[in-house]
Each structure stands twice: as structure tokens, then as C-alpha cells.
Design an enzyme around this catalytic site. Structure first.
Site, PDB file in Angstrom:
ATOM      1  CG  ASN A 291      -5.894  -2.069  -1.161  1.00  0.00           C
ATOM      2  OD1 ASN A 291      -6.115  -3.191  -0.701  1.00  0.00           O
ATOM      3  ND2 ASN A 291      -4.800  -1.782  -1.858  1.00  0.00           N
TER       4      ASN A 291
ATOM      5  N   GLY B 238       1.437   4.548   2.163  1.00  0.00           N
ATOM      6  CA  GLY B 238       1.790   4.098   3.503  1.00  0.00           C
ATOM      7  C   GLY B 238       2.903   4.898   4.151  1.00  0.00           C
TER       8      GLY B 238
ATOM      9  CD  GLU C 153      -3.008   3.281  -4.850  1.00  0.00           C
ATOM     10  OE1 GLU C 153      -3.694   3.603  -3.885  1.00  0.00           O
ATOM     11  OE2 GLU C 153      -2.510   2.146  -4.980  1.00  0.00           O
TER      12      GLU C 153
ATOM     13  CB  SER D 255      -0.512   9.168   2.777  1.00  0.00           C
ATOM     14  OG  SER D 255       0.541   8.219   2.943  1.00  0.00           O
TER      15      SER D 255
ATOM     16  CE  LYS E 102      -2.337  -0.803   0.675  1.00  0.00           C
ATOM     17  NZ  LYS E 102      -1.156   0.035   0.610  1.00  0.00           N
TER      18      LYS E 102
ATOM     19  CG  HIS F 259      -1.755  -1.958  -4.938  1.00  0.00           C
ATOM     20  ND1 HIS F 259      -0.584  -1.842  -4.238  1.00  0.00           N
ATOM     21  CD2 HIS F 259      -2.607  -1.047  -4.417  1.00  0.00           C
ATOM     22  CE1 HIS F 259      -0.735  -0.896  -3.312  1.00  0.00           C
ATOM     23  NE2 HIS F 259      -1.951  -0.403  -3.400  1.00  0.00           N
TER      24      HIS F 259
ATOM     25  CD  GLU G 204       1.004  -2.375  -1.073  1.00  0.00           C
ATOM     26  OE1 GLU G 204       0.073  -3.192  -0.919  1.00  0.00           O
ATOM     27  OE2 GLU G 204       1.002  -1.240  -0.547  1.00  0.00           O
TER      28      GLU G 204
END
Ligand code: 13P
Length: 266
Positions: A9, A183, A177, A223, A11, A95, A97
Site C-alpha cells: 500500500n 507506521g 491492521e 510495520s 498510500k 483502511h 486511515e
């Protein structure tokens, strides 16, 4: 056996020239074939050029999002049919985010992003257009600390997969996730990952039956790096990875793919 699936991904990163050289580097590292499924998910404006770049390689293409409606007054959005036209096979949906980070903030700084119901509508559009959804779920740190991991996953599964028809279920890809691992350089331990994945599998069995549930790939994301991929990918219910930061470095991404292959004795 489920064929492991590693997806990158990207992003909102890279310019077009770096995107092209990243694909070149991954393709060179992979060779002509791959024993597992591999995909890259670039920003949607790069999907057409990336479709050209992956042609003749074992790398498939995925989008990071799409809209649920087929057409109309949705400025700035792209439909599942438009995504399909670029040559995509997968679409990441829900996702964290998009659920928690992207959108206007309330007075307390919180974003009420995509709901499970919105994600379910997008899942419907994606299947209706012959694409495969990668549906992301995962708990925040506060939810994990409050012992709510399983109930959060249960309700995200119930809500986000509400629109999936029984005969489609086996094609689904789920990405677990944990939000606190995205991240941050902090990964779930193998025990935490396996426990969450086993819980997810159990929910999928209840919803779709054992046959379909045992065919569904559940990726781990958060990560994932070359040096932790092997042990995470060895977990019984971990069927691949959704990789953010490390998917932007060709050597790291290829190494994660190789570790996934060895962890699964392929
Ligand atoms: P990182 O690998 O950078 O933690 O990102 C994970 C992710 O969000 C993939 O979708």
C-alpha cells in the site's frame, strides 16, 4: 492451502518517475514468476501508468479506495468500474486511515471517517465490478488496552462484510491492521497476530461457513519489515501481508515476499 498474498500500500507517496523505478526494482527482484500473489496499490492517478509498468511481471495492481456509487455527482471520487478499467484486480477498502484519519475533525480532534456501512456499500460495488476487495479491520491502542480487540473486530466484520454474498466470500481478502502498529515501527507479536487472526477466522466461519472461511486470505499489516516478516508470516492464520512503508523500498518489499514464501515452505 491458501495462497499467501503480499500487497504494497503506497498510500500518498512517490512521484511518477519514482513509482516507475520502484516497480522496475520489484519486478527485477521477483523474476518472471512468483510462488505467492503479489500486488502494488499506488495512488489512483498512477493506476494507468502502473498497469503498463507491471505488464509482463507477476505483479498485480490494486487501488487504495473507490466510491460505492456507479456514477453521478461525487466530485473527486472514482467508481469501481473506473478502477476496473485501469486493469486493477484488487481494491483496498476501509483502511484505518480512511476510517479514522481522513476527513474533518470534530471539536475534540476526532475524525468520523468511513463507517462500516459505507465500507459494505463499497465492497458491494467492488464485487459487482469483478474486483476483489481487501477489507481492512483493526483496533486502536485504546481499544486494545480496554480489552475490546475481539469485539471491535467482530463488529467491523459484521458491518463491513454485510453486503457479501455467500458465493463471493471465498474471494475476499481481509487485512488485520492494528491501528497502533501502522507506521509506528511497533508490530503485533506473533501471539497477538495469531490470536486476532484466529478470532477473525472464527467470525468468518460463523458468517460464511468453514469452507469459504478457510479459503479467505487474512493479511497482517502494521510495520511489516524484512526482519519481522518471517515470524509473522509463519503464523497459522496469517496468509500474507499488507505492507506500507517497506513497500516503497524495492529490496525490502522483495525480501518480505521472499520471507513469506519461505515461511510457508513454498
Ligand atoms: P506500515 O507498514 O507503514 O506500518 O503501514 C501499514 C499499512 O497501513 C498498510 O496498509
Amino acid at each position: 492451502m491458501r495462497k499467501p498474498f503480499v500487497a504494497g500500500n503506497w498510500k500518498m507517496n512517490l512521484d511518477l518517475a519514482s513509482a516507475r523505478s520502484l516497480v522496475e526494482g520489484i519486478a527485477k527482484g521477483l523474476g518472471a514468476t512468483s510462488k505467492i500473489d503479489v500486488a502494488i496499490c499506488p495512488p489512483s492517478i498512477y493506476l494507468f501508468p502502473m498497469a503498463k509498468a507491471v505488464a509482463g511481471t507477476p505483479i498485480a495492481l490494486g487501488a487504495q479506495n473507490c466510491w460505492s456509487e456507479p456514477s453521478g455527482a461525487f466530485t473527486g471520487e472514482v467508481s469501481a468500474a473506473m478502477v476496473k478499467e485501469t486493469g486493477c484486480r484488487y481494491v483496498i477498502l476501509g483502511h484505518s486511515e480512511r476510517r479514522n484519519t481522513i476527513g474533518p475533525k470534530d471539536a475534540n480532534g476526532r475524525v468520523a471517517g468511513e463507517s462500516n456501512a459505507m465500507i459494505a456499500a463499497k465492497v458491494r460495488a467492488v464485487f459487482d465490478n469483478g474486483l476483489i476487495p481487501i477489507v481492512c479491520i483493526g483496533e486502536t491502542l485504546a481499544q486494545r488496552d480496554a480489552n475490546e480487540t475481539e469485539s471491535v473486530l467482530t463488529s467491523q466484520i459484521a458491518g463491513s462484510l454485510e453486503s457479501v454474498k455467500p458465493d463471493e466470500a471465498k474471494k475476499l481478502v481481509i487485512a488485520y491492521e492494528p491501528v497502533w502498529a501502522i507506521g509506528t515501527g511497533r508490530t503485533a507479536s506473533t501471539a497477538q497476530a495469531q490470536a486476532a487472526h484466529a478470532h477473525i477466522r472464527g467470525q468468518l466461519v460463523e458468517r460464511f461457513g468453514a469452507g469459504a472461511a478457510n479459503a479467505i486470505r487474512i493479511q497482517y499489516g502494521g510495520s511489516v519489515k524484512p526482519d519481522n516478516a518471517r515470524e509473522l508470516m509463519s503464523c497459522a492464520d496469517v496468509d500474507g501481508a499488507l505492507v506500507g512503508g517497506a513497500s516503497l523500498k524495492p529490496d525490502d518489499f522483495v525480501k518480505i515476499i521472499q520471507e513469506t514464501i519461505s515461511a510457508n515452505d513454498l
